[in-house]
Design a protein around this motif. Structure first.
Motif, PDB file in Angstrom:
ATOM      1  N   GLY A  83       0.809  -1.262   0.008  1.00 21.53           N
ATOM      2  CA  GLY A  83       0.145   0.138  -0.164  1.00 21.53           C
ATOM      3  C   GLY A  83       1.103   1.426   0.193  1.00 21.53           C
ATOM      4  N   ASP A  84       1.993   1.181   0.713  1.00 23.79           N
ATOM      5  CA  ASP A  84       2.894   2.216   0.336  1.00 23.79           C
ATOM      6  C   ASP A  84       3.460   2.743  -0.809  1.00 23.79           C
ATOM      7  N   ARG A  85       3.587   1.601  -1.549  1.00 26.69           N
ATOM      8  CA  ARG A  85       4.257   1.859  -2.873  1.00 26.69           C
ATOM      9  C   ARG A  85       3.095   2.025  -4.031  1.00 26.69           C
ATOM     10  N   LEU A  86       2.061   1.245  -3.979  1.00 29.51           N
ATOM     11  CA  LEU A  86       1.118   1.422  -5.003  1.00 29.51           C
ATOM     12  C   LEU A  86       0.643   2.736  -5.475  1.00 29.51           C
ATOM     13  N   PRO A  87       0.366   3.773  -4.713  1.00 26.02           N
ATOM     14  CA  PRO A  87       0.123   5.201  -5.153  1.00 26.02           C
ATOM     15  C   PRO A  87       1.165   5.546  -5.915  1.00 26.02           C
ATOM     16  N   ASN A  88       2.462   5.539  -5.513  1.00 26.86           N
ATOM     17  CA  ASN A  88       3.656   6.128  -6.342  1.00 26.86           C
ATOM     18  C   ASN A  88       3.482   5.568  -7.617  1.00 26.86           C
ATOM     19  N   THR A  89       3.375   4.133  -8.021  1.00 28.22           N
ATOM     20  CA  THR A  89       3.730   3.705  -9.176  1.00 28.22           C
ATOM     21  C   THR A  89       2.492   3.989 -10.081  1.00 28.22           C
ATOM     22  N   LEU A  90       1.112   3.925  -9.411  1.00 24.63           N
ATOM     23  CA  LEU A  90       0.143   4.539 -10.253  1.00 24.63           C
ATOM     24  C   LEU A  90       0.255   5.809 -10.544  1.00 24.63           C
ATOM     25  N   LEU A  91       0.630   6.900  -9.793  1.00 30.31           N
ATOM     26  CA  LEU A  91       1.023   8.148 -10.324  1.00 30.31           C
ATOM     27  C   LEU A  91       1.831   8.257 -11.481  1.00 30.31           C
ATOM     28  N   LEU A  92       3.055   7.473 -11.199  1.00 31.11           N
ATOM     29  CA  LEU A  92       4.107   7.665 -12.411  1.00 31.11           C
ATOM     30  C   LEU A  92       3.548   6.872 -13.649  1.00 31.11           C
ATOM     31  N   MET A  93       2.919   5.552 -13.523  1.00 34.96           N
ATOM     32  CA  MET A  93       2.746   4.689 -14.792  1.00 34.96           C
ATOM     33  C   MET A  93       1.432   5.291 -15.266  1.00 34.96           C
ATOM     34  N   LEU A  94       0.615   5.610 -14.534  1.00 40.52           N
ATOM     35  CA  LEU A  94      -0.803   6.222 -15.169  1.00 40.52           C
ATOM     36  C   LEU A  94      -0.472   7.479 -15.954  1.00 40.52           C
TER      37      LEU A  94
ATOM     38  N   GLU B  55      12.199   2.835 -12.331  1.00 43.76           N
ATOM     39  CA  GLU B  55      12.130   3.317 -10.723  1.00 43.76           C
ATOM     40  C   GLU B  55      13.247   3.129 -10.148  1.00 43.76           C
ATOM     41  N   ARG B  56      14.267   2.132 -10.406  1.00 43.25           N
ATOM     42  CA  ARG B  56      15.464   2.039  -9.685  1.00 43.25           C
ATOM     43  C   ARG B  56      16.565   3.457 -10.012  1.00 43.25           C
ATOM     44  N   ILE B  57      16.450   3.462 -11.300  1.00 42.18           N
ATOM     45  CA  ILE B  57      17.622   4.584 -11.673  1.00 42.18           C
ATOM     46  C   ILE B  57      17.123   5.913 -11.045  1.00 42.18           C
ATOM     47  N   PHE B  58      15.796   6.229 -11.308  1.00 43.45           N
ATOM     48  CA  PHE B  58      15.144   7.484 -10.742  1.00 43.45           C
ATOM     49  C   PHE B  58      14.920   7.462  -9.450  1.00 43.45           C
ATOM     50  N   ALA B  59      15.143   6.295  -8.757  1.00 39.80           N
ATOM     51  CA  ALA B  59      14.926   6.251  -7.208  1.00 39.80           C
ATOM     52  C   ALA B  59      13.483   6.681  -6.685  1.00 39.80           C
ATOM     53  N   TRP B  60      12.601   6.181  -7.799  1.00 46.17           N
ATOM     54  CA  TRP B  60      11.261   6.526  -7.727  1.00 46.17           C
ATOM     55  C   TRP B  60      10.551   5.181  -6.922  1.00 46.17           C
ATOM     56  N   PRO B  61      10.037   5.493  -5.757  1.00 44.85           N
ATOM     57  CA  PRO B  61       9.748   4.590  -4.738  1.00 44.85           C
ATOM     58  C   PRO B  61       8.313   3.858  -5.072  1.00 44.85           C
ATOM     59  N   GLY B  62       8.569   3.028  -6.189  1.00 39.20           N
ATOM     60  CA  GLY B  62       7.440   2.324  -6.557  1.00 39.20           C
ATOM     61  C   GLY B  62       7.506   0.689  -6.568  1.00 39.20           C
ATOM     62  N   MET B  63       6.447   0.143  -7.015  1.00 42.47           N
ATOM     63  CA  MET B  63       6.199  -1.292  -7.116  1.00 42.47           C
ATOM     64  C   MET B  63       7.362  -2.097  -7.681  1.00 42.47           C
ATOM     65  N   GLY B  64       7.701  -1.693  -8.826  1.00 47.33           N
ATOM     66  CA  GLY B  64       8.723  -2.257  -9.412  1.00 47.33           C
ATOM     67  C   GLY B  64      10.069  -2.395  -8.602  1.00 47.33           C
ATOM     68  N   ARG B  65      10.444  -1.310  -7.860  1.00 48.58           N
ATOM     69  CA  ARG B  65      11.497  -1.507  -6.976  1.00 48.58           C
ATOM     70  C   ARG B  65      11.381  -2.345  -5.745  1.00 48.58           C
ATOM     71  N   LEU B  66       9.948  -2.344  -5.322  1.00 49.37           N
ATOM     72  CA  LEU B  66       9.683  -3.231  -4.135  1.00 49.37           C
ATOM     73  C   LEU B  66       9.913  -4.721  -4.508  1.00 49.37           C
TER      74      LEU B  66
ATOM     75  N   ILE C  80       2.423  -9.188  -4.193  1.00 49.91           N
ATOM     76  CA  ILE C  80       2.482  -8.455  -5.458  1.00 49.91           C
ATOM     77  C   ILE C  80       2.027  -9.413  -6.677  1.00 49.91           C
ATOM     78  N   LEU C  81       2.399 -10.502  -6.781  1.00 49.31           N
ATOM     79  CA  LEU C  81       2.119 -11.393  -7.799  1.00 49.31           C
ATOM     80  C   LEU C  81       0.655 -11.746  -7.989  1.00 49.31           C
TER      81      LEU C  81
END
Lengths: 582, 343
Positions: B114-125, B287-298, B314-315
């Motif tokens: 839940g901590d990461r999902l909003p960040n990923t959605l913001l970026l990916m959507l 996400e890894r390179i830009f240090a974006w706290p999302g699901m991919g890095r998680l 996650i899966l």
């Protein structure tokens, strides 16, 4: 059609040129900084940054943010639940212990009024009772006084079956009980004298008034909110927020006995090494760590970043398998082991792959842990001719003309293992060539780190002795204390009967056993130094460990952040003195 | 329609069950979660043995799966290590909403995700929205003016974008717009993270920090999408009904928007329907390179530590999303193409 193709080609060419020019400008990077102050002379990296004068105490006002990049995110902030480097180094900001260690690895009292010793009566004559007098003016960040009860509670939580803690070292091994004789006196009863007490006991303390109610209600503190959001702490800063994967913020704690000058510390998680490098160069971060020697020139190029090397006990080295059950028969002959060391030109490896000034070849396992590495022992020299003579004399000759020596039908091909790190793979490749010159064959094997460190029952290659030479960077158990006894004790040899044994080299001698056991309980520093000189000489003569290079931690510090004196033990011990240039 | 959706949902239950069994067995090959515990030196053997017991990792895989699925509050576990189970378990299992605790952070899996999902959605959507809008425009335009200068230029540059390794592209963008622009005194973009600590987490800061990661994702993805739109548009534009529409004297704009694009978008919708659930998984490299706290890095961080409760979470979340988006895609079809009836 032809026309269309031609125009497409020319467009492709143009775009290619455009991208190439962008790349060149990106890599060139030679332009002088325009928006930055005049470059200061770049200091050559040194073992520890020289102490800088501290300013007179100003009025308690806080200003500025120090930004730090971590390449790994802490698992947890409660020290009970993690042994991660990146979690433990935050504790100097917000959770101090009895004492910290300064940039010379000397103890500096924090919650303790003084470091106990035989002279001040803190250490009993038999070495089994330690009495610590706590400072009476220290409070938790919420104003509650810190008392000896907090320390007793900490001990109880670590050894409680109800908490799934990461490690019980050294409490379950050495501590019989911890007792609060009054509010500010902590008495620690040891089962036997414990030489490493100063570096391992109560390097942190838990707030009983916060966690006891949790323990009473839930039967465990495993899921306490404090583990993730420790809003009550004891240090120059106090936890403010932690956004998963993004950052942690610690704010100035005006209640700490030495209030900080900075307003906050901002820790950003940047998992990619190359991205961290870019952030350091761009000035987006003040402190970075886990850098490698080959990055130094690029980072210091602009004149605004200083890279400092801080010894934290780590040396890259070879651990030789001498277990008769598992090792190559040649490994059991000390002269062959010496020949292996003499046939390996570690000096050239260091020169070609690292920086000689920062990563010189080490002689003993303790070279990065002064004063415990005996300076009279020099690294094994590079002497391939002598190596050949030793191998000839030991009966290992190339009888079948295949280029590799053999004896009784067994080829002298050694299994040389390490993990997947690129630098280590390069070392393996160079060593393979160097050995070929004297007729030693090498089978190079690389494991992923988790497999490499697996225990005996999980098929760990080191634990099961499936190697002749294992390479990795290692440190004594509790730097700066030198204790590293478990690795070379007879009763610690790992096997099917003793799968948890920590001696993965299979070495066993009465002399080594006696020396290691004696040093672990010897509290007199001079006497212990002598014991270590003997241990190191024995290891050197027996060729159990071959040093490759000293492996200090490399930190980048941006010039806008001042008064940073990093320690190899409690890295950010003087964070209260840090300031940022306006 | 409602019946159809309910039936599809019911069908997905055994599907998800089978997926969970398969995933859980795959997890066994991920490695030992307590081999290193993320420390620089491996844990002591005594601590490892104790942790394995306390965390229930010494149990056979099928028991661990059972605990994951239905919990262990109906049985007793051995907490003190004397070989005799004495303490009642506390887990209630996935079926009752307990996804377990991460072995790495010791926090509940749902909180960790839940901590990461909003960040990923913001970026990916945001990225997906830009990618779809640009690809539609580029695809349609190139189809209408095929082999024009613009079409050729877009074709070439989209292929260059498509063939660039994403980590290289990301680092190049950082060095050009973050490092060198700053050196040259030009307006520059931040290198990593979600905001500048000196300024705070404001919408403007967020937007600034999103430019480079979104540009990275867009440059790589627009090529594929726009080629897709272009080819289906080309196919539709040669159909009889387009000629009929032309013959009726409709404007070019109306023909393209009302007649061609609506039909050409069917395969495109399928593509998006298939891709959308994977947006939840985040963009691992970016996400890894830009240090974006999302699901991919998680996912990557917890894979390295073999943290199977989080990985399962996650899966299974992605599996669930795939099922749902498949149903939504089918529903969308029936709106776009009246010939398709769901029953």
């Amino acid at each position: 059609m032809y026309r269309a193709l031609q125009s497409r080609l020319s467009i492709a060419l143009l775009s290619g040129l455009l991208i190439a020019s962008l790349v060149l400008t990106a890599c060139g990077g030679g332009a002088a900084p325009t928006d930055t102050p005049a470059p200061q002379p770049t200091n050559a990296p040194k073992a520890t940054d020289a102490p800088k004068p501290t300013e007179p105490p100003p009025a308690p006002s806080f200003s500025g943010t120090a930004t730090i990049t971590f390449v790994q995110e802490p698992d947890n902030l409660n020290p009970l639940y993690t042994s991660m480097f990146f979690s433990s180094i935050t504790r100097e900001f917000w959770l101090k212990g009895l004492w910290s260690f300064d940039d010379n690895a000397e103890p500096v009292p924090q919650l303790a009024a003084e470091v106990p010793s035989a002279d001040n009566g803190g250490l009993s004559a038999d070495g089994t009772t330690i009495t610590v007098h706590l400072r009476e003016d220290v409070t938790w960040s919420d104003g509650t006084p810190v008392t000896a009860d907090d320390f007793v509670f900490t001990h109880d939580m670590i050894v409680s079956e109800k908490n799934v803690v990461q490690s019980r070292y050294p409490y379950e091994d050495y501590v019989a009980s911890a007792e609060a004789t009054d509010a500010h006196t902590l008495v620690i009863h040891l089962k036997e004298p414990f030489a490493a007490w100063q570096t391992s006991l109560f390097t942190y303390v838990l707030p009983k008034h916060v966690l006891q109610p949790v323990f009473d209600a839930e039967g465990t503190i495993d899921n306490a909110e404090w583990n993730r959001a420790p809003t009550v702490g004891v240090g120059p800063f106090v936890f403010s927020e932690w956004e998963s994967g993004s950052h942690l913020i610690f704010k100035a704690n005006p209640n700490w006995i030495a209030p900080p000058k900075l307003e906050q510390v901002f820790i950003r998680i940047v998992p990619d090494d190359a991205a961290q490098e870019a952030a350091i160069i761009a000035g987006d971060t003040d402190i970075g760590v886990f850098l490698s020697s080959d990055q130094i020139a690029k980072l210091e190029e602009g004149g605004l970043v200083d890279v400092v090397a801080v010894l934290s006990g780590y040396n890259e080295g070879w651990f030789l398998n001498v277990n008769p059950e598992t090792a190559h028969p040649a490994m059991l002959d000390v002269n062959v082991r010496l020949a292996i060391a003499l046939a390996t030109d570690r000096f050239t490896i260091v020169k070609d792959l690292l920086l000689e000034d920062i990563n010189p070849v080490n002689a003993t396992f303790w070279d990065s842990n002064p004063p415990w590495g005996d300076p009279s022992i020099a690294p094994y020299p590079y002497d391939p001719e002598e190596a050949k003579k030793l191998l000839d004399a030991a009966g290992w000759v190339d009888s079948n003309g295949d280029g590799t020596r053999d004896k009784d039908g067994v080829e002298l091909t050694l299994r040389y293992i390490t993990n997947q790190r690129e630098l280590r793979k390069n070392v393996q490749a160079v060593v393979q060539q160097q050995w070929a010159l004297v007729g030693i064959g090498a089978e190079l094997v690389n494991y992923s780190s988790d497999v490499y460190w697996n225990g005996y029952n999980d098929g760990g290659p080191q634990a099961q002795g499936l190697y002749d030479i294992a390479e990795y960077s290692s440190t004594p158990n509790s730097f700066p204390d030198p204790d590293a006894s478990s690795g070379w004790l007879c009763d610690q040899i790992s096997s099917a009967d003793n799968p948890d044994g920590a001696n993965w080299q299979g070495y066993c001698s009465e002399e080594m056993d006696a020396l290691l056991k004696e040093q672990a309980t010897t509290l007199d520093r001079e006497a212990r130094l002598k014991l270590y000189a003997q241990i190191e000489q024995l290891m050197y003569d027996e060729v159990l460990y071959v040093g490759i290079w000293k492996d200090p931690d490399l930190w980048s510090i941006h010039s806008r952040l001042q008064n940073v004196r990093l320690s190899g033990v409690s890295q950010f011990w003087n964070a209260h003195e840090w300031t940022v240039a306006p | 329609m409602v019946n159809y959706i309910l039936r599809r949902l019911a069908q997905s239950i055994p599907q998800l069950f089978i997926i969970s069994v398969l995933l859980f067995s795959l997890m066994q090959a991920f490695g030992d979660p307590i081999a290193t515990l993320g420390a620089r030196t491996p844990p002591r053997p005594e601590d490892k043995a104790r942790l394995r017991r306390q965390l229930g990792l010494d149990q056979p895989a099928y028991i661990q799966y059972l605990v994951w699925l239905v919990g262990n509050d109906w049985m007793k576990i051995d907490k003190d290590g004397d070989g005799v189970p004495e303490t009642p378990g506390t887990r209630t299992g996935v079926l009752r909403g307990d996804w377990g605790n991460s072995l790495v952070t010791r926090r509940p899996v749902l909180e960790v995700i839940g901590d990461r999902l909003p960040n990923t959605l913001l970026l990916m959507l945001t990225a997906e929205f830009i990618v779809i809008a640009v690809s539609l425009f580029v695809g349609v335009y190139s189809a209408i003016y095929k082999y024009s200068w613009f079409d050729n230029f877009i074709t070439t540059s989209s292929f260059i974008g498509y063939s660039m390794p994403i980590f290289w592209l990301a680092l190049m963008l950082i060095y050009i717009f973050g490092v060198n622009f700053k050196r040259w005194g030009l307006p520059y973009l931040p290198t990593v993270g979600m905001f500048d600590p000196q300024v705070g987490k404001t919408p403007v800061e967020l937007a600034k920090h999103m430019v480079l990661p979104i540009a990275t994702i867009a440059i790589i993805s627009i090529a594929g999408y726009s080629r897709y739109v272009r080819s289906s548009m080309l196919e539709v534009m040669t159909q009889d009904y387009i000629r009929t529409a032309r013959a009726k004297g409709l404007s070019n704009w109306k023909i393209v928007m009302r007649h061609a694009l609506k039909n050409a978008s069917l395969p495109f919708i399928t593509l998006i329907g298939l891709d959308l659930p994977f947006l939840l998984a985040g963009a691992v490299v970016t996400e890894r390179i830009f240090a974006w706290p999302g699901m991919g890095r998680l996912f990557i961080d917890h894979t390295e530590r073999a943290d199977f409760p989080v990985l399962m979470g996650i899966l299974m979340l992605i599996a669930l999303a795939v099922v749902i988006f498949q149903i939504l895609t089918d529903v969308a079809y029936s709106f776009l193409d009246p010939r398709i009836r769901l029953s």
